[in-house]
Structure formats: structure tokens, C-alpha cells
Write a protein that holds these residues in place. Structure first.
Motif, PDB file in Angstrom:
ATOM      1  N   PRO A   9      -0.433  -7.777  -6.872  1.00  0.00           N
ATOM      2  CA  PRO A   9       0.199  -6.480  -7.162  1.00  0.00           C
ATOM      3  C   PRO A   9      -0.529  -5.348  -6.444  1.00  0.00           C
ATOM      4  O   PRO A   9      -1.711  -5.431  -6.141  1.00  0.00           O
ATOM      5  N   SER A  10       0.213  -4.290  -6.192  1.00  0.00           N
ATOM      6  CA  SER A  10      -0.380  -3.074  -5.652  1.00  0.00           C
ATOM      7  C   SER A  10      -1.239  -2.408  -6.727  1.00  0.00           C
ATOM      8  O   SER A  10      -1.221  -2.810  -7.896  1.00  0.00           O
ATOM      9  N   GLY A  11      -1.966  -1.405  -6.328  1.00  0.00           N
ATOM     10  CA  GLY A  11      -2.630  -0.571  -7.321  1.00  0.00           C
ATOM     11  C   GLY A  11      -1.589   0.156  -8.167  1.00  0.00           C
ATOM     12  O   GLY A  11      -0.498   0.482  -7.679  1.00  0.00           O
ATOM     13  N   ALA A  12      -1.882   0.377  -9.424  1.00  0.00           N
ATOM     14  CA  ALA A  12      -0.937   1.039 -10.329  1.00  0.00           C
ATOM     15  C   ALA A  12      -0.853   2.529 -10.014  1.00  0.00           C
ATOM     16  O   ALA A  12      -1.856   3.173  -9.711  1.00  0.00           O
ATOM     17  N   VAL A  13       0.356   3.060 -10.058  1.00  0.00           N
ATOM     18  CA  VAL A  13       0.572   4.498  -9.929  1.00  0.00           C
ATOM     19  C   VAL A  13       1.276   4.982 -11.188  1.00  0.00           C
ATOM     20  O   VAL A  13       2.040   4.237 -11.806  1.00  0.00           O
ATOM     21  N   ARG A  14       1.032   6.224 -11.541  1.00  0.00           N
ATOM     22  CA  ARG A  14       1.549   6.742 -12.808  1.00  0.00           C
ATOM     23  C   ARG A  14       2.457   7.935 -12.585  1.00  0.00           C
ATOM     24  O   ARG A  14       2.266   8.713 -11.651  1.00  0.00           O
ATOM     25  N   ALA A  15       3.433   8.067 -13.465  1.00  0.00           N
ATOM     26  CA  ALA A  15       4.355   9.202 -13.445  1.00  0.00           C
ATOM     27  C   ALA A  15       4.780   9.493 -14.874  1.00  0.00           C
ATOM     28  O   ALA A  15       4.912   8.572 -15.691  1.00  0.00           O
ATOM     29  N   THR A  16       4.980  10.767 -15.177  1.00  0.00           N
ATOM     30  CA  THR A  16       5.423  11.188 -16.507  1.00  0.00           C
ATOM     31  C   THR A  16       6.776  11.865 -16.383  1.00  0.00           C
ATOM     32  O   THR A  16       6.944  12.802 -15.588  1.00  0.00           O
ATOM     33  N   THR A  17       7.752  11.379 -17.123  1.00  0.00           N
ATOM     34  CA  THR A  17       9.078  11.988 -17.094  1.00  0.00           C
ATOM     35  C   THR A  17       9.044  13.330 -17.820  1.00  0.00           C
ATOM     36  O   THR A  17       8.304  13.503 -18.796  1.00  0.00           O
ATOM     37  N   PRO A  18       9.841  14.294 -17.354  1.00  0.00           N
ATOM     38  CA  PRO A  18       9.876  15.588 -18.050  1.00  0.00           C
ATOM     39  C   PRO A  18      10.639  15.492 -19.367  1.00  0.00           C
ATOM     40  O   PRO A  18      11.276  14.481 -19.663  1.00  0.00           O
TER      41      PRO A  18
ATOM     42  N   PHE B 265       3.388   1.992 -12.722  1.00  0.00           N
ATOM     43  CA  PHE B 265       4.206   1.110 -11.907  1.00  0.00           C
ATOM     44  C   PHE B 265       3.347   0.381 -10.874  1.00  0.00           C
ATOM     45  O   PHE B 265       2.387   0.938 -10.338  1.00  0.00           O
ATOM     46  N   THR B 266       3.708  -0.864 -10.600  1.00  0.00           N
ATOM     47  CA  THR B 266       3.105  -1.636  -9.514  1.00  0.00           C
ATOM     48  C   THR B 266       4.221  -2.315  -8.733  1.00  0.00           C
ATOM     49  O   THR B 266       5.341  -2.466  -9.228  1.00  0.00           O
ATOM     50  N   VAL B 267       3.905  -2.740  -7.509  1.00  0.00           N
ATOM     51  CA  VAL B 267       4.879  -3.395  -6.641  1.00  0.00           C
ATOM     52  C   VAL B 267       4.245  -4.657  -6.082  1.00  0.00           C
ATOM     53  O   VAL B 267       3.057  -4.669  -5.734  1.00  0.00           O
ATOM     54  N   ARG B 268       5.027  -5.726  -5.987  1.00  0.00           N
ATOM     55  CA  ARG B 268       4.573  -6.974  -5.379  1.00  0.00           C
ATOM     56  C   ARG B 268       5.554  -7.386  -4.285  1.00  0.00           C
ATOM     57  O   ARG B 268       6.768  -7.219  -4.438  1.00  0.00           O
TER      58      ARG B 268
ATOM     59  N   THR C  41       0.846  -1.192   0.000  1.00  0.00           N
ATOM     60  CA  THR C  41       0.000   0.000   0.000  1.00  0.00           C
ATOM     61  C   THR C  41       0.877   1.236   0.000  1.00  0.00           C
ATOM     62  O   THR C  41       2.095   1.165   0.175  1.00  0.00           O
ATOM     63  N   GLY C  42       0.245   2.396  -0.181  1.00  0.00           N
ATOM     64  CA  GLY C  42       0.974   3.657  -0.149  1.00  0.00           C
ATOM     65  C   GLY C  42       1.990   3.808  -1.263  1.00  0.00           C
ATOM     66  O   GLY C  42       3.005   4.503  -1.099  1.00  0.00           O
ATOM     67  N   VAL C  43       1.762   3.177  -2.397  1.00  0.00           N
ATOM     68  CA  VAL C  43       2.731   3.247  -3.499  1.00  0.00           C
ATOM     69  C   VAL C  43       2.649   4.615  -4.168  1.00  0.00           C
ATOM     70  O   VAL C  43       1.555   5.111  -4.487  1.00  0.00           O
ATOM     71  N   THR C  44       3.799   5.241  -4.372  1.00  0.00           N
ATOM     72  CA  THR C  44       3.874   6.526  -5.071  1.00  0.00           C
ATOM     73  C   THR C  44       4.965   6.457  -6.128  1.00  0.00           C
ATOM     74  O   THR C  44       5.893   5.645  -6.035  1.00  0.00           O
TER      75      THR C  44
ATOM     76  N   MET D  92       8.073   4.440  -4.366  1.00  0.00           N
ATOM     77  CA  MET D  92       8.095   4.137  -2.936  1.00  0.00           C
ATOM     78  C   MET D  92       6.838   3.381  -2.552  1.00  0.00           C
ATOM     79  O   MET D  92       5.814   3.451  -3.245  1.00  0.00           O
ATOM     80  N   TRP D  93       6.903   2.677  -1.397  1.00  0.00           N
ATOM     81  CA  TRP D  93       5.739   1.932  -0.913  1.00  0.00           C
ATOM     82  C   TRP D  93       5.892   1.678   0.580  1.00  0.00           C
ATOM     83  O   TRP D  93       6.975   1.864   1.156  1.00  0.00           O
ATOM     84  N   ASN D  94       4.812   1.245   1.216  1.00  0.00           N
ATOM     85  CA  ASN D  94       4.844   0.872   2.631  1.00  0.00           C
ATOM     86  C   ASN D  94       5.321  -0.571   2.771  1.00  0.00           C
ATOM     87  O   ASN D  94       5.103  -1.400   1.885  1.00  0.00           O
ATOM     88  N   ALA D  95       5.935  -0.862   3.910  1.00  0.00           N
ATOM     89  CA  ALA D  95       6.399  -2.224   4.173  1.00  0.00           C
ATOM     90  C   ALA D  95       5.214  -3.179   4.287  1.00  0.00           C
ATOM     91  O   ALA D  95       4.126  -2.803   4.725  1.00  0.00           O
TER      92      ALA D  95
END
Length: 336
Positions: A124-133, A110-113, A53-56, A68-71
Motif C-alpha cells: 500500500p501507499s502511505g496513508a493520506v487524510r482528508a476531512t469532509t466539510p 486513504f491508501t492505494v495499491r 507515490t504522490g497520493v493526495t 489521486m496518485w502517480n502511475a
């Protein structure tokens, strides 16, 4: 980069009378861990770890993203995916990675397992999104250091940080938050505040912030800010338990043999301090995989038999502070 594979266990005994529709649904989902039957039996009494959880995800440069994510309880490691592709694996002590070799001006998901010691992966965690500049022309000038860093405790286990934006000849893309020189968090360049969690009541911490531009240039650290979390911590919740002490003789000398159960923490403990007769005697640092169920260590105690010593152990916690001491034990050289 290795391709993602479904975490199916081919050794699983085929369940009796599974409806055809359920079997088809299980086969159709490549990322499903199980369909609810047989999971606990595969790993003994414990199910696979849960979803992080808490994935960013925040772009760090034009070609990197900080995830990043929570333990997760019971996690021995983590796998980070970009879409369906596994791009990083880290140990259970880590809760962040920098995903590199990305393309500028591109959006990613991105997702984390979590993975346990038996190699089983959770969902898998919920997907989080990011865009590179966008990529920039050659830029070797780092941003200036962030200024006016301030901190206030937000309860006994968190700290709120804020700072003034750092100037740069192009643009600041992200800020790295450091605790005692170690990067522990990252936020986007449009943010000038962050919350650091997972701390302990009644402990002093020091934080600094660095600015990073799209070319990856990093500023000097700003002036450190120090803050003490309120409350008290008697150490019992972070102390090793089940300490056992004995001695053995080898090569004409006596050695003290210790074993203990590591404390339950937000991460894996890799460093311990052993106290002998009220004074620090030795430190134990695991360079590889640290024990999670019972740790053991032996150390030199002299050549004289019949000498009684007092021993106890404490752990260095993932937040950088020392936990409480274990219960004290006495051991006499030459006695079983």
C-alpha cells in the motif's frame, strides 16, 4: 462495499527452513505482500508492482473525497482503500477516483495499491487524510466560474495554473482542473493554483477550472487558457515499436494485418491511428481492456492483388496528444 482481504497467495510453495520468528511476523501482517522470499518466482521474472507515490486526498463535497496518485510501472489496475476497506477499483489507465457516500464533518484515511495483470497487488501507499466539510442546508446555487485563469510552462513536462477564487453563497470546497473537457486534477477550495504534470515538450494544451461547493454544485467552466510547453519532441519515445505488416484474402478481398508493441507511457494506451500511404486510414479504440504487450488489427485493403501499401501507426497518449509514428512498413496484397 467489499471488505479488504489480504493478498496472500496460497499456492506459494512453503520455503525450506524458514525461522519460526519470520513466519510469525509474516502471518501477523495482514497487508504484507510477502516477506521477501518467492516473490519474483510467482510472477515469472517480474516482481509485483511497487507502492503508488504522490497520493493526495481532497474533499470534493460534504460526502465525497477526490483521491489521486502517480502511475506505477506494470500496473494493470489500482485498488483504493478507506482505512482497511476497499472502496474502489479502477483500471491501470486511471490515476484518480471520487470516493462517495461519506459522512459530513468526518476525517478519513486513504491508501492505494497497484495490481498487475496476474492479479498480484503491491504494497500500500502511505496513508493520506482528508476531512469532509459540514453538511449544508439545501443548496442548489452553484458557485460562479473561477476567473483570471493563467498558465505558464514549468519546463517541458509541466504547467503551473493559477486563478482568482470563485464566489459562492456558501463556500467553495474544491476546484476541478480540466484538460480538453476531461477532469484531470482537483485541489481544495482554499487553493487557487495547481501544477499539472505528465505533459510533453513542444505541445499545445488547453485548461479550464470549475468550482464545486459542499452540496456538489459545480460552476460553469471559466475561460480556457492555452499554453505550449517548451522544447521539442521527435516522437520516438512515444512511438509504437516492432510494427509487423502482412495481408490475407477473405471473401474475395484483401486485408492488411498489423501488429505492434504499444509505447511505454504514463498509463495504458487505448486509441491508435493507422496511416495508409501517407493518409489516415482508420482509428482503433479499445472499449475494454487494451493490450499492453502486443496489439493487433486488420482492415480492408481492396480486391486487387499485387498492390503495395505503406503503413505506420501512432498512439493517442494519456495526456490527450498523439505520440510519434512507428517505423513505416510496406505490404503487398496477395503476398505472404
Amino acid at each position: 462495499m467489499p471488505a479488504v482481504s489480504a493478498p496472500a497467495d496460497r499456492r506459494r510453495p512453503r520455503p525450506r527452513a524458514v525461522p519460526r520468528r519470520v513466519a510469525l511476523l509474516c502471518a501477523a501482517s495482514a497487508l504484507a505482500v510477502s516477506c521477501g522470499w518467492g516473490t519474483a518466482a510467482e510472477g515469472g521474472d517480474q516482481p509485483p508492482p511497487g507502492a503508488p507515490t504522490g497520493v493526495t486526498a481532497e474533499a470534493g463535497t460534504a460526502t465525497t473525497v477526490h483521491v489521486m496518485w502517480n502511475a506505477v510501472a506494470g500496473a494493470d489496475g489500482y485498488e483504493v482503500y478507506r482505512g482497511r476497506t476497499k472502496v474502489r477499483e479502477v483500471s491501470g489507465t486511471e490515476r484518480m477516483v471520487d470516493v462517495t457516500r461519506l459522512s459530513p464533518s468526518t476525517g478519513y484515511a486513504f491508501t492505494v495499491r497497484a495490481r498487475d495483470a496476474d492479479g498480484r497487488t503491491g504494497p500500500p501507499s502511505g496513508a493520506v487524510r482528508a476531512t469532509t466539510p459540514a453538511a449544508v442546508a439545501e443548496d442548489r446555487v452553484p458557485p460562479a466560474a473561477p476567473s483570471h485563469l493563467a498558465a505558464r510552462a514549468a519546463g517541458g513536462r509541466a504547467v503551473q495554473l493559477s486563478w482568482t477564487a470563485a464566489p459562492d453563497d456558501r463556500e467553495v470546497v474544491s476546484y476541478d482542473i480540466q484538460q480538453g473537457g476531461t477532469k484531470i486534477h482537483s485541489v481544495g477550495g482554499d487553493q487557487t493554483a495547481a501544477v499539472v504534470t505528465g505533459l510533453r515538450p513542444g505541445h499545445a494544451y488547453a485548461f479550464t477550472v470549475r468550482a464545486r461547493d459542499a452540496a456538489g454544485n459545480v460552476s460553469p467552466a471559466g475561460t480556457a487558457v492555452r499554453v505550449t510547453t517548451p522544447g521539442s519532441d521527435d516522437g520516438r519515445a512515444t512511438a509504437p515499436t516492432g510494427l509487423r505488416a502482412g495481408s490475407h484474402r477473405a471473401d474475395g478481398a484483401y486485408h492488411i494485418d498489423l501488429s505492434w508493441v504499444p509505447p511505454v507511457t504514463d498509463g495504458v494506451v487505448t486509441e491508435y491511428q493507422i496511416q495508409l500511404d501517407g493518409k489516415p486510414a482508420t482509428s482503433l479504440v479499445y472499449g475494454g481492456e487494451a493490450p499492453r504487450e502486443r496489439a493487433e488489427h486488420s482492415f480492408y485493403a481492396g480486391r486487387e492483388a499485387g498492390v503495395t501499401h505503406r503503413v505506420r501507426v501512432r498512439a493517442k497518449l494519456p495526456d490527450g496528444t498523439w505520440g510519434g509514428y512507428s517505423a513505416q512498413r510496406t505490404v503487398t496484397t496477395g503476398e505472404d
